[in-house]
Write an enzyme that holds these catalytic residues in place. Structure first.
Site, PDB file in Angstrom:
ATOM      1  N   SER A  48      68.431  93.776 122.073  1.00 55.70           N
ATOM      2  CA  SER A  48      68.004  92.373 122.185  1.00 55.70           C
ATOM      3  C   SER A  48      69.145  91.525 122.727  1.00 55.70           C
ATOM      4  O   SER A  48      68.912  90.548 123.445  1.00 55.70           O
ATOM      5  CB  SER A  48      67.552  91.832 120.828  1.00 55.70           C
ATOM      6  OG  SER A  48      66.363  92.460 120.411  1.00 55.70           O
ATOM      7  N   SER A  87      65.382  88.150 117.986  1.00 57.79           N
ATOM      8  CA  SER A  87      65.345  89.148 116.908  1.00 57.79           C
ATOM      9  C   SER A  87      63.903  89.508 116.618  1.00 57.79           C
ATOM     10  O   SER A  87      63.132  88.652 116.163  1.00 57.79           O
ATOM     11  CB  SER A  87      66.015  88.595 115.647  1.00 57.79           C
ATOM     12  OG  SER A  87      65.809  89.470 114.554  1.00 57.79           O
ATOM     13  N   GLU A 163      61.636  94.320 122.907  1.00 54.02           N
ATOM     14  CA  GLU A 163      62.743  94.032 123.823  1.00 54.02           C
ATOM     15  C   GLU A 163      62.273  93.896 125.268  1.00 54.02           C
ATOM     16  O   GLU A 163      62.651  92.950 125.961  1.00 54.02           O
ATOM     17  CB  GLU A 163      63.804  95.134 123.721  1.00 54.02           C
ATOM     18  CG  GLU A 163      64.487  95.166 122.366  1.00 54.02           C
ATOM     19  CD  GLU A 163      64.873  96.567 121.911  1.00 54.02           C
ATOM     20  OE1 GLU A 163      65.364  96.687 120.779  1.00 54.02           O
ATOM     21  OE2 GLU A 163      64.683  97.539 122.675  1.00 54.02           O
TER      22      GLU A 163
END
Length: 196
Positions: A48, A87, A163
């Site tokens: 990330s 996140s 991601e």
């Protein structure tokens, strides 16, 4: 080979699905905060974090004062700034801690997460929901139930779906910001590195 193709299809489907749940008002709010901020800080852990760095680079190309948290040249965050926190779980300690510090210092918090009710989501001034299997789900013991429900994102390891969908979303956001700011690709090229 079939497993690899199935995995690629699952990732692509997750990205395509984003069009159906992305909220225009949330995206507009996100862009407004970025545009109104003196400095934009970007943070993410692991992969990330790499997505965040790619986004920070494009913000810099747009002429936005941008820093990646953890880099040696990042200054203090202050009121008038914002931090974009990426996140999937919304519970990554370093990300949540940085968001709390930023809020205490008067900065705005922008969050990309799969869990809008997470600690990060609740701290955020603006949140973008990104669907994706995160490490939390990876340890979900009820694998059979997920398969019966048609949740095949298990074909992607850990946070891959989150991601890659975040990366594509943020690149799309750059296009929207370019339009909002009246910038062209030529403007971005002028700020592209020449020291390669």
């Amino acid at each position: 080979m079939d497993l690899m193709k199935s995995s690629i299809s699952a990732i692509i489907k997750n990205i395509e699905t984003a069009e159906t749940y992305l909220d225009e008002k949330s995206i507009e709010n996100f862009m407004n905060i970025i545009n109104e901020s003196d400095n934009v800080f970007v943070i993410g852990a692991g992969r990330s974090g790499l997505v965040g760095k790619a986004f920070a680079m494009r913000l810099m190309h747009l002429g936005i004062s941008t820093y990646v948290v953890g880099e040696t040249i990042s200054p203090a965050i202050n009121e008038g700034d914002c931090i974009i926190a990426i996140s999937g779980s919304g519970e990554t300690n370093t990300i949540v801690s940085s968001a709390k510090i930023s809020k205490e210092r008067g900065a705005k918090i922008l969050a990309l997460t799969s869990y809008t009710e997470s600690t990060l989501g609740k701290l955020a001034d603006a949140t973008i929901y990104i669907q994706g299997r995160t490490k939390i789900e990876a340890y979900d013991k009820n694998y059979l139930k997920r398969q019966i429900d048609g949740n095949y994102t298990s074909l992607t390891p850990l946070g891959t779906a989150f991601e890659l969908t975040s990366l594509v979303f943020l690149d799309g956001l750059i296009c929207a910001l370019m339009n909002k700011m009246g910038k062209t690709e030529d403007d971005l090229k002028k700020r592209h590195t020449v020291l390669e």
